[in-house]
Enzyme design. Structure first.
Site, mmCIF file in Angstrom:
data_model
loop_
_atom_site.group_PDB
_atom_site.id
_atom_site.type_symbol
_atom_site.label_atom_id
_atom_site.label_comp_id
_atom_site.label_asym_id
_atom_site.label_seq_id
_atom_site.Cartn_x
_atom_site.Cartn_y
_atom_site.Cartn_z
ATOM 1 C CG HIS A 1 4.329 -0.958 -10.467
ATOM 2 N ND1 HIS A 1 4.779 -1.997 -9.541
ATOM 3 C CD2 HIS A 1 3.134 -0.977 -10.487
ATOM 4 C CE1 HIS A 1 3.622 -2.381 -9.015
ATOM 5 N NE2 HIS A 1 2.485 -1.689 -9.432
ATOM 6 C CG HIS B 1 0.357 -1.072 -3.098
ATOM 7 N ND1 HIS B 1 -0.294 -0.907 -4.303
ATOM 8 C CD2 HIS B 1 -0.177 -2.295 -2.661
ATOM 9 C CE1 HIS B 1 -0.902 -2.065 -4.575
ATOM 10 N NE2 HIS B 1 -0.692 -2.992 -3.900
#
Length: 356
Positions: A30, A72
């Site tokens: 991730h 992100h």
């Protein structure tokens, strides 16, 4: 495997029959090895590959001049030192992104050359102070740089390394003339990723962009979902409705799997402990969809009560233990901030023929 069997038996005793994944679950790093390095940096991706991740996950946004970079969010004040650059002070602004007001500095207001003058930093320094030691060491990576890193690591390690790119706010970017999908598909094709058998998964919280690119690629597509929300490009629709058997059947017409927040598979119950699994995994498998779960993290702050270690929220607990419970529920893949903890749960990568 014994632990997994015990968990499966426990689930069965609660009246829940776990659906067992047919193959070793996919280990998705991730944002890279983000429990150990600042997220979305080349050092985080490289470490994750070395630790045994099957695929790395770059979240993609666009620069003003159309380059795809890994952040992100397109707002970068928490992941770069942009606030320390007086020459960019006037670019601080407020925007409406997917219905949410956001204030700060945004990638689409910078050229790639300008973004490259910034340095990446740890997003969660209060929880991950050790990662802050790496602040300032790297710039924001481009998709091309990530693809080059993957090819280098494949040659060095003798195995394939996959990619799990997410298109962030695709409708917003298309609306300002900076679409994400075309440059993404072009870059992947140039790097040799074209077939369903290639280790690439394209993910999105939106629906329309996945439906639009379905006829244009054979690469696998993943519909992201979260509890109590809905796709930003489909006002009035909810992920809860999409997670029903009928909704999953509709998703299967354009996607190969779903990427869901872990509470949709096993919610938290009394005392913030894991409760009984839902039927989502079995329902998705019936619809022909894989189930990838996000996001497992090692710190007590993120863990269910029974897997925490002490009272310090920054301390690391038993992430592997939590993952094992989800494996027993039959998930096909998982996103983890800590590749080493995930490997403890699912085992090392099987040996394969060297990648040419």
């Amino acid at each position: 495997m014994k632990i997994r069997l015990v968990i499966a038996l426990l689930l069965g005793s609660m009246g829940v029959m776990p659906a067992v994944a047919a193959e070793r679950p996919l280990l998705i790093a991730h944002r890279g090895a983000s429990a150990d390095r600042p997220e979305h940096t080349l050092m985080a991706y490289k470490l994750a590959i070395e630790q045994g991740a099957d695929v790395i996950e770059p979240d993609l946004v666009s620069t003003k001049d159309g380059h795809l970079v890994a952040r992100h969010e397109n707002e970068i004040s928490s992941t770069t030192n942009v606030a320390d650059h007086p020459e960019f002070a006037t670019r601080r602004t407020t925007k409406l992104i997917d219905g949410q007001k956001m204030e700060g500095w945004f990638t689409e207001d910078f050229t790639l050359a300008e973004l490259k003058t910034l340095r990446a930093k740890e997003r969660l320094p209060q929880l991950r102070p050790a990662n802050a030691a790496f602040d300032g060491q790297e710039s924001i990576p481009t998709l091309d740089e990530i693809l080059a890193l993957v090819k280098t690591e494949e040659a060095r390690l003798g195995r394939r390394v996959g990619l799990y790119p997410e298109t962030k706010h695709p409708s917003y970017f298309r609306g300002i003339g900076l679409p994400l999908e075309e440059p993404l598909l072009a870059a992947l094709a140039k790097a040799g990723y074209r077939e369903k058998s290639d280790p690439v998964f394209i993910q999105s919280f939106e629906v329309g962009n996945l439906q639009a690119i379905r006829p244009r690629t054979r690469l696998r597509l993943i519909q992201l979902m979260a509890p109590e929300q809905g796709p930003p490009d489909k006002p009035g629709e909810t992920y809860a409705a999409m997670a029903t058997p009928a909704g999953l059947k509709a998703i299967a017409r354009y996607a190969d799997g779903i990427g869901v927040e872990r509470a949709m598979v096993i919610p938290r119950g009394e005392g913030d402990k894991l409760a009984a699994p839902t039927s989502l995994v079995a329902d998705a498998h019936t619809a022909g969809l894989q189930v990838h779960v996000w996001t497992f993290r090692p710190e007590n702050y993120f863990l269910p009560t029974e897997f925490r270690s002490g009272a310090d929220l920054r301390a690391r607990g038993d992430e592997a233990g939590e993952i094992r419970v989800f494996l027993a529920a039959g998930i096909d893949g998982l996103f983890s901030d800590s590749v080493t903890e995930a490997v403890k749960a699912i085992g090392p990568r099987p040996k394969a023929a060297p990648h040419p």
